[in-house]
Design a protein around this motif. Structure first.
Motif, mmCIF file in Angstrom:
data_model
loop_
_atom_site.group_PDB
_atom_site.id
_atom_site.type_symbol
_atom_site.label_atom_id
_atom_site.label_comp_id
_atom_site.label_asym_id
_atom_site.label_seq_id
_atom_site.Cartn_x
_atom_site.Cartn_y
_atom_site.Cartn_z
ATOM 1 N N SER A 1 -17.483 -44.871 33.882
ATOM 2 C CA SER A 1 -18.821 -45.461 33.780
ATOM 3 C C SER A 1 -18.829 -46.755 32.971
ATOM 4 O O SER A 1 -19.874 -47.399 32.848
ATOM 5 N N ASN A 2 -17.693 -47.136 32.408
ATOM 6 C CA ASN A 2 -17.581 -48.377 31.646
ATOM 7 C C ASN A 2 -16.448 -49.214 32.240
ATOM 8 O O ASN A 2 -15.283 -49.063 31.857
ATOM 9 N N MET A 3 -16.807 -50.097 33.137
ATOM 10 C CA MET A 3 -15.815 -50.863 33.878
ATOM 11 C C MET A 3 -15.037 -51.830 32.988
ATOM 12 O O MET A 3 -13.994 -52.342 33.393
ATOM 13 N N GLY A 4 -15.536 -52.063 31.776
ATOM 14 C CA GLY A 4 -14.836 -52.974 30.875
ATOM 15 C C GLY A 4 -13.663 -52.357 30.152
ATOM 16 O O GLY A 4 -12.970 -53.040 29.394
ATOM 17 N N ILE A 5 -13.418 -51.062 30.374
ATOM 18 C CA ILE A 5 -12.301 -50.386 29.705
ATOM 19 C C ILE A 5 -11.011 -50.593 30.489
ATOM 20 O O ILE A 5 -10.960 -50.404 31.702
ATOM 21 N N ASP A 6 -9.961 -50.947 29.786
ATOM 22 C CA ASP A 6 -8.627 -51.090 30.369
ATOM 23 C C ASP A 6 -7.987 -49.702 30.450
ATOM 24 O O ASP A 6 -7.668 -49.098 29.425
ATOM 25 N N ARG A 7 -7.787 -49.197 31.631
ATOM 26 C CA ARG A 7 -7.245 -47.843 31.815
ATOM 27 C C ARG A 7 -5.808 -47.713 31.312
ATOM 28 O O ARG A 7 -5.318 -46.597 31.130
ATOM 29 N N ASP A 8 -5.155 -48.814 31.095
ATOM 30 C CA ASP A 8 -3.786 -48.763 30.589
ATOM 31 C C ASP A 8 -3.729 -48.776 29.064
ATOM 32 O O ASP A 8 -2.640 -48.731 28.486
ATOM 33 N N ARG A 9 -4.895 -48.872 28.416
ATOM 34 C CA ARG A 9 -4.914 -48.924 26.956
ATOM 35 C C ARG A 9 -5.963 -47.964 26.391
ATOM 36 O O ARG A 9 -6.931 -48.359 25.769
ATOM 37 N N ILE A 10 -5.747 -46.687 26.658
ATOM 38 C CA ILE A 10 -6.617 -45.630 26.136
ATOM 39 C C ILE A 10 -5.817 -44.839 25.114
ATOM 40 O O ILE A 10 -4.739 -44.317 25.412
ATOM 41 N N TYR A 11 -6.329 -44.771 23.892
ATOM 42 C CA TYR A 11 -5.611 -44.135 22.784
ATOM 43 C C TYR A 11 -6.410 -42.946 22.278
ATOM 44 O O TYR A 11 -7.622 -43.051 22.058
ATOM 45 N N VAL A 12 -5.747 -41.810 22.091
ATOM 46 C CA VAL A 12 -6.439 -40.620 21.598
ATOM 47 C C VAL A 12 -5.781 -40.125 20.317
ATOM 48 O O VAL A 12 -4.548 -40.051 20.215
ATOM 49 N N GLY A 13 -6.612 -39.827 19.339
ATOM 50 C CA GLY A 13 -6.137 -39.276 18.078
ATOM 51 C C GLY A 13 -7.189 -38.363 17.499
ATOM 52 O O GLY A 13 -8.314 -38.269 17.996
ATOM 53 N N GLY A 14 -6.833 -37.685 16.440
ATOM 54 C CA GLY A 14 -7.785 -36.785 15.798
ATOM 55 C C GLY A 14 -7.154 -36.153 14.582
ATOM 56 O O GLY A 14 -5.934 -36.210 14.380
ATOM 57 N N CYS A 15 -7.988 -35.556 13.758
ATOM 58 C CA CYS A 15 -7.495 -34.948 12.515
ATOM 59 C C CYS A 15 -7.661 -33.437 12.537
ATOM 60 O O CYS A 15 -8.654 -32.914 13.051
ATOM 61 N N SER A 16 -6.647 -32.749 12.003
ATOM 62 C CA SER A 16 -6.702 -31.298 11.839
ATOM 63 C C SER A 16 -6.931 -30.624 13.190
ATOM 64 O O SER A 16 -6.072 -30.670 14.060
ATOM 65 N N ASN A 17 -8.120 -30.013 13.413
ATOM 66 C CA ASN A 17 -8.437 -29.461 14.729
ATOM 67 C C ASN A 17 -8.302 -30.521 15.810
ATOM 68 O O ASN A 17 -7.819 -30.259 16.913
ATOM 69 N N GLY A 18 -8.767 -31.729 15.491
ATOM 70 C CA GLY A 18 -8.671 -32.829 16.446
ATOM 71 C C GLY A 18 -7.244 -33.274 16.681
ATOM 72 O O GLY A 18 -6.896 -33.758 17.770
ATOM 73 N N GLY A 19 -6.386 -33.125 15.665
ATOM 74 C CA GLY A 19 -4.968 -33.403 15.837
ATOM 75 C C GLY A 19 -4.319 -32.406 16.778
ATOM 76 O O GLY A 19 -3.473 -32.769 17.616
ATOM 77 N N PHE A 20 -4.725 -31.139 16.646
ATOM 78 C CA PHE A 20 -4.271 -30.109 17.584
ATOM 79 C C PHE A 20 -4.622 -30.509 19.011
ATOM 80 O O PHE A 20 -3.787 -30.474 19.918
ATOM 81 N N MET A 21 -5.890 -30.890 19.212
ATOM 82 C CA MET A 21 -6.341 -31.232 20.556
ATOM 83 C C MET A 21 -5.659 -32.502 21.077
ATOM 84 O O MET A 21 -5.421 -32.633 22.288
ATOM 85 N N THR A 22 -5.310 -33.411 20.178
ATOM 86 C CA THR A 22 -4.565 -34.603 20.591
ATOM 87 C C THR A 22 -3.228 -34.216 21.204
ATOM 88 O O THR A 22 -2.839 -34.717 22.262
ATOM 89 N N VAL A 23 -2.521 -33.315 20.542
ATOM 90 C CA VAL A 23 -1.241 -32.836 21.074
ATOM 91 C C VAL A 23 -1.452 -32.100 22.391
ATOM 92 O O VAL A 23 -0.696 -32.273 23.360
ATOM 93 N N ARG A 24 -2.514 -31.282 22.440
ATOM 94 C CA ARG A 24 -2.812 -30.523 23.653
ATOM 95 C C ARG A 24 -3.062 -31.463 24.832
ATOM 96 O O ARG A 24 -2.559 -31.244 25.953
ATOM 97 N N LEU A 25 -3.839 -32.522 24.615
ATOM 98 C CA LEU A 25 -4.104 -33.487 25.683
ATOM 99 C C LEU A 25 -2.830 -34.205 26.105
ATOM 100 O O LEU A 25 -2.627 -34.493 27.289
ATOM 101 N N GLY A 26 -1.968 -34.515 25.134
ATOM 102 C CA GLY A 26 -0.704 -35.165 25.452
ATOM 103 C C GLY A 26 0.174 -34.320 26.347
ATOM 104 O O GLY A 26 0.881 -34.843 27.224
ATOM 105 N N ILE A 27 0.115 -33.010 26.147
ATOM 106 C CA ILE A 27 0.905 -32.091 26.974
ATOM 107 C C ILE A 27 0.293 -31.939 28.362
ATOM 108 O O ILE A 27 0.990 -31.989 29.384
ATOM 109 N N ASP A 28 -1.020 -31.753 28.413
ATOM 110 C CA ASP A 28 -1.692 -31.471 29.678
ATOM 111 C C ASP A 28 -1.930 -32.709 30.536
ATOM 112 O O ASP A 28 -2.044 -32.601 31.761
ATOM 113 N N TYR A 29 -1.999 -33.889 29.898
ATOM 114 C CA TYR A 29 -2.271 -35.134 30.630
ATOM 115 C C TYR A 29 -1.314 -36.232 30.148
ATOM 116 O O TYR A 29 -1.727 -37.247 29.588
#
Length: 449
Positions: free
Chosen positions: A296-324
């Motif tokens: 929905s945001n055409m101005g986003i570069d699909r090749d430069r999407i960065y995901v991070g998070g802390c604690s619980n969010g750090g867990f989910m960051t690793v989970r997303l890295g594995i699944d996607y």
């Protein structure tokens, strides 16, 4: 004639009384909240005096400020009360910007990581973590103010007019629905920021996943309880030449195990029930939110999407890295909660070729790095990872120089709070012979064809 005079006097008294009531109704206050490394504090109260004054008429001890804090989630809602220290007083506009003369007076208040009276939030572990609370101020006049039209005295103000939260107000909020075939219907909320500088060049997307204390249905909490608002600051935005920011929020915790947790034969029987899951019920719903936001945001570069998070969010960051593994240009898990022993060789193979920067502090006793972060980092390096990095500070301290202990040493935060260094871009490693800071490194990562 006497009746006429008496009637006139009555009218004068009535109009005088009405004028007095009207003047009194002008005495309200606005409040300014600011997000710091430790959370959100009230930095200013701005009072409307109803008459024009200048800075020579007031000083820091013209008024005193008293606060009462309570949390309606608690059976006994009262938390504390006390006097706030005033550090400065000056004439301003209604938002607290300095003026030479005007009807508003701003009182700047002391804040700090070791204080609590200044906090606009409260953390209750069994009530969803952090939340906005009831904060009631009483502002009382101690010294008369001599104006050009008379004397202001005896003012006491308790009426709150408006709260300003400039950092949070940069973001818009929304929600996302997903029907998960395994975990059922899921609603996620989110806060989002669009870069102010827009041109034909597409921009990065920074995704930040909050910790265990910021779940719920108010997406301003992940912005306020930590300092993820800083991704929208001028300093960080300049690094990326403008970047979108997306801060999703889960109604519970990212480490809420999926309904299929028990389907993985390599896991111990109590995984998910011991607070250390392998799956999350929110993984697909979260990915749906992220992908829909990108679409929905055409101005986003699909090749430069960065995901991070802390604690619980750090867990989910690793989970997303594995699944996607082919979706994100880089991962930056902070004090993550993914149990290393649960990871399979296949999981490691999906992570080894990704761009990852791990962060954890040596004083973290909640998710100790030797049990979580370091084993995963070491394994990836052993398997030949080429662009995986680790920041492992000895402790988490104030780096601004503003907050120190009685002996002059930097204020030390809870060791679990290593995310502070990420928001402030205080972490660096030597990469390819150059000292490189985490946010600068992130901004240069791209998906490979």
């Amino acid at each position: 004639m006497k009746k006429l005079i008496s009637f006139f006097i009555v009218l004068v008294l009535i109009f005088w009384g009405m004028a007095a009531v009207q003047a009194e109704s002008h005495n309200y206050y606005n409040r300014v909240d600011k997000v710091f490394d430790w959370g959100t504090s009230t930095t200013k109260v701005i009072i409307n005096l109803g008459e024009t004054i200048n800075n020579e008429m007031v000083d820091w001890n013209t008024f005193e400020v008293y606060v009462r804090r309570s949390d309606p989630r608690l059976e006994d809602s009262f938390l504390e009360e006390g006097q706030r220290k005033i550090e400065a007083a000056y004439v301003s506009d209604s938002k607290g910007e300095k003026l030479d003369s005007g009807e508003f007076l701003t009182l700047e208040l002391e804040v700090g990581p070791g204080l609590s009276l200044d906090s606009a939030l409260n953390y209750v572990s069994d009530q969803g973590g952090n939340n906005w609370i009831d904060v009631k101020y009483t502002i009382s006049q101690l010294k008369d103010i001599e104006t050009e039209t008379g004397t202001l005295s005896g003012i006491e103000i308790t009426e709150l007019n408006k709260i300003f939260r400039p950092q949070i107000e940069k973001f818009v909020t929304g929600s996302s629905f997903y029907n998960d075939s395994i975990n059922g219907e899921i609603d996620l909320t989110y806060a989002a920021y669009e870069p102010e500088v827009k041109d034909i060049t597409k921009k990065s997307l920074i995704v930040w996943l909050h910790g265990g204390g910021e779940g719920g249905t108010d997406p301003t909490i992940p912005l306020a309880a930590n300092k993820s608002v800083n991704f929208a600051s001028e300093e960080i935005q300049d690094i990326y030449d403008g970047a979108y920011v997306l801060v999703p929020q889960t109604p519970t915790r990212w480490m809420h195990p999926g309904a299929n947790e028990g389907d993985f034969e390599h896991l111990p029987p109590d995984s998910g029930e011991n607070g250390r899951p392998y799956t999350s019920k929110y993984t697909k719903a979260l990915m749906n939110l992220i992908d829909n936001y990108v679409k929905s945001n055409m101005g986003i570069d699909r090749d430069r999407i960065y995901v991070g998070g802390c604690s619980n969010g750090g867990f989910m960051t690793v989970r997303l890295g594995i699944d996607y593994p082919d979706y994100f240009a880089a991962l930056y898990p902070v004090c993550h909660g993914m149990t290393y022993e649960y990871l399979t060789d296949e999981d490691i193979n999906k992570l080894v070729d990704q761009n990852i920067w791990f962060v954890s502090a040596a004083t973290d006793s909640v998710l100790p790095a030797p049990s979580f972060t370091i084993p995963l980092y070491d394994r990836l390096i052993k398997e030949g990872a080429q662009n995986v990095h680790l920041s492992y500070p000895k402790r988490v301290i104030d780096t601004s120089g503003k907050y120190v202990t009685e002996n002059g040493k930097p204020y030390e935060y809870n060791g679990h709070w290593s995310w502070i260094y990420v928001y402030n871009n205080d972490l660096s490693n030597e990469i390819n012979g150059k000292n490189t800071y985490l946010q600068n490194w992130l901004s240069n990562q791209e998906l490979e064809e």
